[in-house]
Scaffold this motif. Structure first.
Motif, mmCIF file in Angstrom:
data_model
loop_
_atom_site.group_PDB
_atom_site.id
_atom_site.type_symbol
_atom_site.label_atom_id
_atom_site.label_comp_id
_atom_site.label_asym_id
_atom_site.label_seq_id
_atom_site.Cartn_x
_atom_site.Cartn_y
_atom_site.Cartn_z
ATOM 1 N N ARG A 268 -4.934 2.505 -10.924
ATOM 2 C CA ARG A 268 -5.027 1.462 -9.897
ATOM 3 C C ARG A 268 -5.764 0.248 -10.402
ATOM 4 O O ARG A 268 -5.375 -0.894 -10.112
ATOM 5 N N VAL A 290 -3.615 -1.124 -2.065
ATOM 6 C CA VAL A 290 -3.448 -0.201 -3.195
ATOM 7 C C VAL A 290 -4.387 0.990 -3.076
ATOM 8 O O VAL A 290 -3.989 2.140 -3.287
ATOM 9 N N GLU A 291 -5.640 0.738 -2.714
ATOM 10 C CA GLU A 291 -6.603 1.834 -2.632
ATOM 11 C C GLU A 291 -6.341 2.764 -1.461
ATOM 12 O O GLU A 291 -6.745 3.934 -1.497
ATOM 13 N N LEU A 298 2.313 5.666 -6.450
ATOM 14 C CA LEU A 298 2.045 4.980 -7.711
ATOM 15 C C LEU A 298 2.756 5.697 -8.862
ATOM 16 O O LEU A 298 2.808 6.929 -8.888
ATOM 17 N N THR A 318 3.865 0.434 -7.409
ATOM 18 C CA THR A 318 3.591 1.086 -6.130
ATOM 19 C C THR A 318 4.778 0.772 -5.225
ATOM 20 O O THR A 318 5.799 0.244 -5.677
#
Length: 388
Positions: A268, A290-291, A298, A318
């Motif tokens: 990431r 994203v987190e 991913l 992603t």
């Protein structure tokens, strides 16, 4: 409605404000000829051409043409679309043209014209649409190894992709604008177990350039080209192209669910290292998305050699983002890297939603109301009030 990732509003009021006022200052100071070469309709097909290779027919006004004050404004505009690190990378890429010029005088036998071909001020600015309050417009900078397009939707939302950077030579003395990204890629690769590395290593041959090439919008399946334009010494086959393909719904490579928590964090952070070259307001939104996404969304893929001195390629994707980094031609001495918003490159889905929900035939809604009689614009409201 737009299929935006959770928590992505694409709102960046600070960056948009700075872009608008700096654009006004720049355009107002241009000559008629400069403005004609730099300002186009929003639907001009050149808006979606973000290819950063040298071309003889590029549109825009170059830094080299600007006076001292205009150059300062141009850099202020450039900075408005970049984080501080991203801005420093852009400056390093521009400066590297000086080194590349001197090397190519020897390597390619370039003569006096080398100064025009490799020029740290040969970066062109263009604008598309009407930069104004409530308007939809955009601007672009493009030159060798640096190119991105900012799209401002209704003066409320902003996109900055596709966002491409390159480096040649790599490194160029103390100038190493993409060095950290490459180190992060190899750190993740070598952190993997042999089984994980085998899953990530999708093909022994790296593509000559981006798998998604320079298309304005990434389709369901994209294949790399056989060669990089102008560099036919490195070529791949049709079998290579198919093995290297990018499929949005089923990307090849190592799935994030197969990574440990630490490995997933590295993957990431590798992705976000590219994304965080853009403006801080957008970078914070992308990071949150994203987190928060499930690990299985991913994918990390590698192709080509497994050492820095070989031809290699990696990508991280992603559901909504894609990073590609290719260092194939010149065997590890020529990097092309790009990060893309798979739904909103060049404002794609945001624009579709914007135009579907508003009447733009006569400009933005508020501007239209300012110059239209209430008898016309508020006829239904007036009639209803009169019946009360």
């Amino acid at each position: 409605m737009v299929n935006t990732p959770q928590d992505m509003t694409y709102r960046a009021p600070g960056a948009i404000r700075d872009m608008l006022f700096t654009t006004w200052s720049l355009l107002n100071g241009f000559t008629a000829d400069q403005r004609a070469r730099a300002h186009f309709a929003f639907d001009d097909p050149r808006r979606v051409d973000w290819d950063f290779i040298p071309k003889p027919d590029r549109t825009g006004v170059a830094l080299a043409e600007l006076d001292r004050h205009q150059k300062t404004l141009a850099h202020t505009l450039l900075r408005s679309a970049l984080s501080l690190r991203g801005y420093s990378q852009a400056l390093a890429i521009m400066a590297t043209e000086n080194i590349l010029r001197e090397l190519e005088v020897v390597q390619r036998g370039f003569g006096a014209y080398a100064a025009d071909f490799r020029d740290p001020e040969a970066y062109l600015f263009s604008w598309f649409g009407r930069p104004g309050f409530e308007d939809t417009w955009g601007w672009r900078i493009i030159g060798h190894h640096l190119g991105f397009s900012c799209t401002v939707v209704g003066q409320e939302q902003l996109t900055v992709t596709p966002f491409a950077m390159g480096a040649q030579p790599f490194p160029a003395g103390v100038l190493n604008p993409l060095g950290e990204s490459q180190s992060r890629g190899f750190a993740l690769l070598h952190r993997l177990s042999p089984q994980q590395r085998e899953a990530a290593h999708i093909h022994p041959v790296a593509p000559a350039d981006f798998t998604t090439r320079q298309v304005p919008y990434v389709g369901e399946v994209e294949l790399p080209d056989h060669v990089d334009l102008g560099i036919e010494s490195y070529a791949i086959t049709d079998d290579d192209r198919w093995a290297l393909r990018f499929e949005r719904d089923a990307p090849s490579g190592l799935n994030g669910a197969q990574l440990s928590a630490d490995e997933l964090g590295l993957a990431r952070e590798l992705l976000l290292h590219f994304v965080e070259t853009g403006p801080d307001e957008l970078a914070a939104q992308y990071r949150a998305v994203v987190e928060a996404e499930p690990a299985e969304l991913l994918t990390f893929a590698w192709a080509g050699g497994l050492r820095p001195d070989t031809a290699y390629y990696f990508r991280v994707s992603t559901r909504s983002l894609l990073v590609e980094s290719d260092n194939a031609v010149a065997a590890g001495q020529h990097i092309h890297a790009v990060w893309r918003d798979l739904d909103n490159d060049l404002g794609h889905d945001l624009l579709l939603d914007h135009y579907a929900s508003n009447d733009h035939r006569r400009g933005s809604a508020h501007l239209h109301r300012r110059i239209t009689s209430s008898t016309e614009s508020d006829a239904d409201f007036i009639a209803a009030r009169r019946l009360r």
